[in-house]
Design a protein around this motif. Structure first.
Motif, PDB file in Angstrom:
ATOM      1  N   ILE A  18      43.536  30.986  66.037  1.00  0.00           N
ATOM      2  CA  ILE A  18      44.064  30.238  64.887  1.00  0.00           C
ATOM      3  C   ILE A  18      42.896  30.007  63.937  1.00  0.00           C
ATOM      4  O   ILE A  18      41.938  29.291  64.270  1.00  0.00           O
ATOM      5  CB  ILE A  18      44.668  28.888  65.333  1.00  0.00           C
ATOM      6  N   PHE A  19      42.964  30.648  62.808  1.00  0.00           N
ATOM      7  CA  PHE A  19      41.897  30.481  61.806  1.00  0.00           C
ATOM      8  C   PHE A  19      42.337  29.422  60.807  1.00  0.00           C
ATOM      9  O   PHE A  19      43.462  29.448  60.319  1.00  0.00           O
ATOM     10  CB  PHE A  19      41.647  31.801  61.062  1.00  0.00           C
ATOM     11  N   VAL A  20      41.442  28.523  60.501  1.00  0.00           N
ATOM     12  CA  VAL A  20      41.768  27.495  59.520  1.00  0.00           C
ATOM     13  C   VAL A  20      41.421  28.037  58.133  1.00  0.00           C
ATOM     14  O   VAL A  20      40.461  28.799  57.973  1.00  0.00           O
ATOM     15  CB  VAL A  20      41.007  26.187  59.821  1.00  0.00           C
ATOM     16  N   GLU A  21      42.251  27.715  57.185  1.00  0.00           N
ATOM     17  CA  GLU A  21      41.976  28.164  55.819  1.00  0.00           C
ATOM     18  C   GLU A  21      41.694  26.936  54.967  1.00  0.00           C
ATOM     19  O   GLU A  21      42.482  26.008  54.942  1.00  0.00           O
ATOM     20  CB  GLU A  21      43.197  28.896  55.231  1.00  0.00           C
ATOM     21  N   THR A  22      40.575  26.918  54.301  1.00  0.00           N
ATOM     22  CA  THR A  22      40.315  25.794  53.398  1.00  0.00           C
ATOM     23  C   THR A  22      40.288  26.329  51.972  1.00  0.00           C
ATOM     24  O   THR A  22      39.835  27.448  51.722  1.00  0.00           O
ATOM     25  CB  THR A  22      38.962  25.121  53.700  1.00  0.00           C
ATOM     26  N   VAL A  23      40.785  25.509  51.073  1.00  0.00           N
ATOM     27  CA  VAL A  23      40.883  25.937  49.672  1.00  0.00           C
ATOM     28  C   VAL A  23      39.512  26.333  49.107  1.00  0.00           C
ATOM     29  O   VAL A  23      39.375  27.401  48.504  1.00  0.00           O
ATOM     30  CB  VAL A  23      41.542  24.822  48.827  1.00  0.00           C
ATOM     31  N   PRO A  24      38.459  25.528  49.325  1.00  0.00           N
ATOM     32  CA  PRO A  24      37.159  25.927  48.753  1.00  0.00           C
ATOM     33  C   PRO A  24      36.671  27.274  49.275  1.00  0.00           C
ATOM     34  O   PRO A  24      36.134  28.076  48.521  1.00  0.00           O
ATOM     35  CB  PRO A  24      36.209  24.810  49.203  1.00  0.00           C
ATOM     36  N   GLU A  25      36.878  27.514  50.569  1.00  0.00           N
ATOM     37  CA  GLU A  25      36.414  28.790  51.123  1.00  0.00           C
ATOM     38  C   GLU A  25      37.232  29.963  50.583  1.00  0.00           C
ATOM     39  O   GLU A  25      36.697  31.016  50.264  1.00  0.00           O
ATOM     40  CB  GLU A  25      36.480  28.762  52.653  1.00  0.00           C
ATOM     41  N   LEU A  26      38.563  29.753  50.492  1.00  0.00           N
ATOM     42  CA  LEU A  26      39.411  30.827  49.972  1.00  0.00           C
ATOM     43  C   LEU A  26      39.059  31.130  48.517  1.00  0.00           C
ATOM     44  O   LEU A  26      38.982  32.285  48.108  1.00  0.00           O
ATOM     45  CB  LEU A  26      40.885  30.429  50.082  1.00  0.00           C
ATOM     46  N   GLN A  27      38.840  30.052  47.757  1.00  0.00           N
ATOM     47  CA  GLN A  27      38.493  30.255  46.346  1.00  0.00           C
ATOM     48  C   GLN A  27      37.174  30.994  46.211  1.00  0.00           C
ATOM     49  O   GLN A  27      37.036  31.915  45.412  1.00  0.00           O
ATOM     50  CB  GLN A  27      38.406  28.893  45.627  1.00  0.00           C
ATOM     51  N   ALA A  28      36.197  30.576  47.022  1.00  0.00           N
ATOM     52  CA  ALA A  28      34.882  31.228  46.952  1.00  0.00           C
ATOM     53  C   ALA A  28      35.002  32.690  47.367  1.00  0.00           C
ATOM     54  O   ALA A  28      34.360  33.564  46.799  1.00  0.00           O
ATOM     55  CB  ALA A  28      33.886  30.506  47.851  1.00  0.00           C
ATOM     56  N   TYR A  29      35.868  32.939  48.348  1.00  0.00           N
ATOM     57  CA  TYR A  29      36.012  34.322  48.805  1.00  0.00           C
ATOM     58  C   TYR A  29      36.576  35.189  47.689  1.00  0.00           C
ATOM     59  O   TYR A  29      36.068  36.282  47.421  1.00  0.00           O
ATOM     60  CB  TYR A  29      36.911  34.390  50.048  1.00  0.00           C
ATOM     61  N   GLU A  30      37.634  34.675  47.067  1.00  0.00           N
ATOM     62  CA  GLU A  30      38.264  35.468  46.011  1.00  0.00           C
ATOM     63  C   GLU A  30      37.329  35.620  44.806  1.00  0.00           C
ATOM     64  O   GLU A  30      37.278  36.671  44.179  1.00  0.00           O
ATOM     65  CB  GLU A  30      39.587  34.828  45.575  1.00  0.00           C
ATOM     66  N   ALA A  31      36.579  34.545  44.498  1.00  0.00           N
ATOM     67  CA  ALA A  31      35.746  34.570  43.286  1.00  0.00           C
ATOM     68  C   ALA A  31      34.470  35.386  43.473  1.00  0.00           C
ATOM     69  O   ALA A  31      34.003  36.040  42.555  1.00  0.00           O
ATOM     70  CB  ALA A  31      35.396  33.143  42.878  1.00  0.00           C
ATOM     71  N   VAL A  32      33.915  35.333  44.666  1.00  0.00           N
ATOM     72  CA  VAL A  32      32.588  35.924  44.861  1.00  0.00           C
ATOM     73  C   VAL A  32      32.506  36.835  46.093  1.00  0.00           C
ATOM     74  O   VAL A  32      32.107  37.992  46.008  1.00  0.00           O
ATOM     75  CB  VAL A  32      31.518  34.803  45.018  1.00  0.00           C
ATOM     76  N   MET A  33      32.891  36.278  47.238  1.00  0.00           N
ATOM     77  CA  MET A  33      32.526  36.923  48.499  1.00  0.00           C
ATOM     78  C   MET A  33      33.253  38.229  48.780  1.00  0.00           C
ATOM     79  O   MET A  33      32.727  39.105  49.450  1.00  0.00           O
ATOM     80  CB  MET A  33      32.733  35.952  49.673  1.00  0.00           C
ATOM     81  N   ARG A  34      34.481  38.350  48.280  1.00  0.00           N
ATOM     82  CA  ARG A  34      35.187  39.617  48.501  1.00  0.00           C
ATOM     83  C   ARG A  34      34.387  40.761  47.869  1.00  0.00           C
ATOM     84  O   ARG A  34      34.163  41.803  48.491  1.00  0.00           O
ATOM     85  CB  ARG A  34      36.596  39.566  47.912  1.00  0.00           C
ATOM     86  N   GLN A  35      33.931  40.511  46.655  1.00  0.00           N
ATOM     87  CA  GLN A  35      33.164  41.546  45.964  1.00  0.00           C
ATOM     88  C   GLN A  35      31.836  41.811  46.677  1.00  0.00           C
ATOM     89  O   GLN A  35      31.422  42.960  46.851  1.00  0.00           O
ATOM     90  CB  GLN A  35      32.909  41.109  44.525  1.00  0.00           C
ATOM     91  N   VAL A  36      31.193  40.730  47.092  1.00  0.00           N
ATOM     92  CA  VAL A  36      29.920  40.871  47.812  1.00  0.00           C
ATOM     93  C   VAL A  36      30.144  41.702  49.078  1.00  0.00           C
ATOM     94  O   VAL A  36      29.394  42.640  49.378  1.00  0.00           O
ATOM     95  CB  VAL A  36      29.340  39.477  48.170  1.00  0.00           C
ATOM     96  N   GLY A  37      31.212  41.367  49.807  1.00  0.00           N
ATOM     97  CA  GLY A  37      31.508  42.059  51.061  1.00  0.00           C
ATOM     98  C   GLY A  37      31.820  43.532  50.841  1.00  0.00           C
ATOM     99  O   GLY A  37      31.343  44.404  51.572  1.00  0.00           O
TER     100      GLY A  37
END
Lengths: 326, 657
Positions: B510-529
């Motif tokens: 069970i992975f927890v999803e937090t809004v700040p992490e999801l937002q950061a992922y979409e804004a920055v980390m997806r591209q970085v990854g």
């Protein structure tokens, strides 16, 4: 026959032993054999640490010698040496560590100096606090060492480097004999003086040896022999100098008299040389931080109690219950 | 995003100009490394390989020698520039070089510059256009190299039309662009008026303000500086990242310098490649029962591993195994005490009963309103009052975790490696203990971690571990630096899902999803990854455009890459990453803390007494170095960073010893 035998004496310091073994396993020069001499400590603890270490990617081999009774440090070294066969050897105390290039650089230096009997690298002295099974760095400094301190004249006044810094040719044992088992401490100094009389020590300025020293706040069992036994060191030094005074003079010079004179002369020099290059008092910062956080927390709680008296009363009740043990 | 003018637009804007003056370095030519001082790192690499270890540290010494030469020259004549001879003289003093060594260094520097030189596309374009329009083109440069050498470099870069008479270099004329004293020389030699000249360069002052004040039209274009960092950090180990960043600088269209892409394709790609290579290395050394990439820090490496398998690499199936500090610790819990309960509730936390219940994984017997805020003390008392219920829940969690581990074959007999970032190894050691007990010592886990720091030492008793880029044998300073960048690295090397907080009865995590992490992922980390995966694959299969290969992935180069970005970040990297929050609570709920600490509202009101506490907060709750550089970049808070550097010298931007 392996190229290098690494003799590691240990007694009831599993955490430090695990670190020391890892520092050997990480060496870029891999033709070594590690002989762990468990100096009368519990077998199971040492075996467990060695077993775990051997689960790391293997490099070189590790053997353990369990001594039934605790013997002196130098006797433990001699047992380890007797149980190994190699062209070179090094005494790696169980609380010290190396940079990964130590063996590579030291052996290259000895290959480049066929008449030298030892190569000694620069040393970083690391002060650390060991409490509750955890190690915390406090500060580090450059250990004062130079080619001049690796000559007979440089060493006669006192011990100038820790064992972790030196790689020896094993052939020197045939010339000068083993470590003096009768010495509880300073056996390395006494040995180094005999060895340097047999051949040169090559100095490598690069600081590839880490001499770890526990601070006074550390758990006692983890202490360095030198920091927890300063009186003993002084006494043994005097005894050695007495012993040498009784030896016949060589070329008109008595070893004991020379040592006493050199020690007195070095006293002033030590004070000048031994200036820490880096001293970051992390512990002070941590303690200061803890105090500030505690004060901030207290003021927040008082403010909250003022805003919500019910919370405050309940908190006082809890504190009282805790104090009276209910 | 800055929109740059094309070469044609620049010339059209200044159509009155009959002479085009161009700056040399980073306008007309550049080098195949990220910043000028990395040329000295290439020299150091060559010197060590040809003449031995005594040349270690040459690159930094070369930078310092130039600084000293400039200081000395200023004392005598503050108008003139220094020459290479003066710099090498200072270097010889410091390194105790013989005359022949000094000559050798001087020759090597010239040869290395020639070896690395590249034309800047914009420089080629604007000079070609200008010449086609009949304009006289000259080079005006502040530099210590003689014109004859700049001429050689220009020719090597393809500017075959340039002659020595076209080059005006500060070290030969007793004046600099920077102080305006070189311009009269240029105007006189060209027999031109200031108004007839258009000057193009990359330095806002020397190529912009100063010539403008003399009536010269200017165009400043600093795009070749995008890859520069602190000049003092130069050593051969920085060269792999330097070459990648130089490649990005050259390849990216001038209107699109994409910071996320560069961080991902640079630092993160190198880390991911190292994770994969390290696992591959172990496979060659011993019989391995299982390779497990830890969630979330091994997510990118697991993707790369699978892609390599699909491309025919002979690699075993590797799992992506989800465990976290909080689930492993809770699964191991056999008693509750005042000491260990602190891990459920942080000292400064304010929770609710319902959130506390999610943390301990069970309903609590409590008279309190479930949504009423409670402080840490009340929360801890409540957990203690429910000891039996909590321990029953943790026991049940243990069963579910083991079900999961079994499904991922972690309990299978044999030697397993777990690939993770690091840093203390405690979570993997806890996991190894659990696996060892459950498998009756048949399954052994070895941790292959990117980095370890001091606190890892006790774990070595429990688990075999290897820190690829760093281990606890590094200096105290480096250990502190590593501690400071951990939050950054965890944020960069992450997955599209949150942290695991529990498992279903069938073992599904069970992975927890937090809004700040999801937002950061979409804004920055997806591209970085995405950039990291592409970059790592290119490194590993030898097709990276920078020429980088697996041989460049070493302990030293990964550490250097971590330090280059993590310890001496550029302003654009700080700006990008300031939108990232790091969620570290045991339940991974809440908004977390910003990766880069927020600058105090009123920096002037901060006192020296506050600094130790601030240092501790930056170190343990934020990306310390990013936060300090952000403080440094703000005029009002710069003093705080300066004081912090004095208090803790290892936090200052220099990391190369």
């Amino acid at each position: 026959m392996t190229k290098i035998a690494v003799v590691m004496r240990t007694y009831e310091r599993p955490v430090l032993l695990a670190r020391a073994i890892a520092s050997v396993q990480l060496q870029t020069f891999t033709d070594w054999e590690l002989v762990v001499v468990n100096n009368g400590g519990q077998q199971a603890g040492v075996d467990a640490v060695v077993r775990t270490a051997m689960n790391a990617t293997p490099s070189g081999s590790i053997r353990v010698i369990h001594l039934a009774d605790r013997v002196g440090m130098e006797e433990a070294s001699n047992r380890g040496l007797a149980d190994s066969d190699s062209e070179f050897f090094v005494i790696h105390d169980d609380d010290d560590s190396w940079d990964a290039r130590f063996l590579e650089v030291a052996i290259a230096a000895l290959h480049g100096s066929p008449t030298a009997v030892a190569a000694v690298t620069g040393v970083t002295r690391i002060y650390e606090t060991f409490r509750g099974g955890k190690v915390w760095p406090v500060s580090h400094e450059d250990f004062p060492l130079s080619q001049g301190r690796l000559t007979y004249r440089g060493m006669i006044g006192g011990n100038t480097f820790p064992p972790i810094a030196a790689l020896f040719r094993r052939s020197v044992l045939n010339t000068v004999g083993n470590f003096d088992s009768s010495l509880p401490v300073l056996g390395d100094w006494e040995f180094n003086l005999r060895a340097v009389a047999a051949g040169d020590f090559v100095f490598i300025p690069e600081r590839l040896a880490h001499y770890h020293t526990r601070t006074a706040e550390s758990d006692t069992a983890s202490g360095n022999s030198i920091t927890i036994g300063e009186d003993l060191h002084r006494n043994i030094k005097l005894q050695l100098q007495d012993r040498w005074l009784k030896e016949p003079a060589v070329n008109g010079v008595n070893k004991g008299a020379l040592s006493i004179a050199a020690a007195a002369e070095a006293l002033t020099g030590e004070l000048q040389i031994n200036t820490p290059i880096v001293h970051v008092d992390i512990e002070h910062i941590a303690n200061r931080t803890a105090e500030i956080i505690k004060l901030q927390r207290l003021s927040r709680r008082i403010a909250r109690s003022v805003r919500h008296p019910g919370h405050g009363i309940r908190a006082i009740g809890r504190a009282v219950r805790r104090t009276i043990g209910k | 995003m800055t929109v740059q003018l094309t070469a044609e637009q620049v010339l059209d804007e200044h159509s009155q100009a009959s002479v085009l003056s161009v700056d040399f370095f980073d306008t007309l030519i550049t080098r195949s490394v990220a910043q000028p001082t990395h040329v000295f790192a290439v020299m150091e690499q060559n010197l060590i390989s040809s003449h031995g270890d005594s040349w270690r540290g040459f690159a930094v010494a070369r930078v310092e020698a130039e600084q000293r030469a400039r200081q000395l020259a200023e004392q005598v004549d503050d108008q003139r520039d220094v020459s290479l001879d003066e710099i090498v003289y200072q270097l010889a003093q410091q390194l105790v070089l013989s005359r022949s060594d000094s000559d050798m260094v001087m020759t090597l520097e010239r040869e290395t510059e020639l070896q690395l030189v590249q034309a800047v596309p914009f420089g080629v374009e604007i000079t070609e256009l200008a010449r086609a329009r009949g304009m006289r083109v000259v080079v005006v440069s502040d530099n210590y190299m003689p014109a004859t050498h700049l001429l050689q470099m220009a020719h090597r870069a393809g500017y075959s039309w340039i002659t020595k008479a076209d080059i005006f270099v500060s070290c030969e004329h007793g004046g600099m662009k920077h102080n305006g004293m070189l311009w009269p020389v240029v105007l006189s030699a060209l027999n031109s008026l200031a108004g007839s000249i258009l000057h193009v360069g990359d330095d806002a002052r020397a190529d912009g303000e100063v010539p403008k004040s003399l009536g010269i039209a200017t165009h400043v274009r600093d795009t070749m500086r995008r890859s520069h960092r602190d000049m003092i950090n130069t050593t051969p180990a920085v060269l792999p990242l330097s070459r990648i960043e130089a490649e990005y600088r050259n390849a990216m269209d001038e209107t699109r310098w994409d910071v996320g892409e560069v961080i991902g394709g640079g630092l993160v790609a190198m880390i991911v490649a190292a994770q994969v290579l390290d696992a591959h290395f172990v496979l060659g050394k011993r019989s391995v029962a299982g390779v497990h990439f830890a969630a979330r820090d091994g997510y990118l490496a697991h993707q790369v591993w699978n892609t390599l398998r699909s491309r025919g690499w002979e690699l075993p199936v590797a799992t992506y195994t989800a465990f976290s500090r909080s689930v492993v610790w809770r699964a191991w819990l056999s008693e509750l005490t005042r000491e260990n309960i602190g891990r459920f509730v942080g000292d400064d936390e304010v929770l609710t009963v319902s959130r506390l219940e999610r943390r301990v994984g069970c309903a609590l017997d409590s008279p309190l309103d479930r949504e009423m805020p409670i402080d840490a003390s009340v929360a801890r008392d409540l957990v203690l009052d429910n000891t039996d219920i909590v321990l029953s829940a943790t026991n049940s969690l243990r069963t579910r975790l083991l079900t999961y581990l079994r499904s991922h074959e972690v309990l299978m007999s044999g030697h397993h490696i777990v690939v993770d970032l690091g840093w203390t190894g405690s979570t993997i050691a806890d996991l190894a203990d659990l696996v060892s007990v459950e498998s009756q010592n048949q399954s052994v886990i070895e941790g292959r971690l990117t980095g370890l720091y001091w606190d890892a030492t006790p774990q070595r008793m429990r688990i075999a571990m290897h820190g690829f880029a760093m281990d606890e044998f590094g200096s105290t300073d480096d250990n502190v630096r590593l501690l400071g960048v951990i939050k950054l690295l965890e944020a960069l090397v992450t997955a599209p899902h949150g942290s695991v907080v529990d498992y279903e009865d069938d073992g599904t995590p069970i992975f927890v999803e937090t809004v700040p992490e999801l937002q950061a992922y979409e804004a920055v980390m997806r591209q970085v990854g995405d950039a990291a995966v592409r970059g790592a694959l290119a490194i590993l299969d030898g097709t990276h455009p920078s020429g980088m290969t697996t041989a460049d992935i070493t302990k030293e180069s990964i550490w250097a890459a971590i330090m280059q970005v993590g310890h001496s970040p550029r302003t654009d990297e700080i700006d990008l990453l300031s939108q990232v929050n790091h969620v570290t609570s045991i339940d991974h709920e809440g908004n977390g803390r910003p990766l880069i600490a927020v600058t105090p509202d009123e920096p002037a009101k901060v006192t020296l007494e506050d600094l130790p506490g601030m240092y501790d907060t930056l170190m343990h709750r934020h990306w310390m170095q990013g936060s300090l550089r952000a403080l440094e970049n703000n005029v009002d808070s710069r003093w705080i960073a300066d004081e912090m550097y004095k208090l803790n010298p290892m936090t200052s931007p220099r990391w190369v010893p």
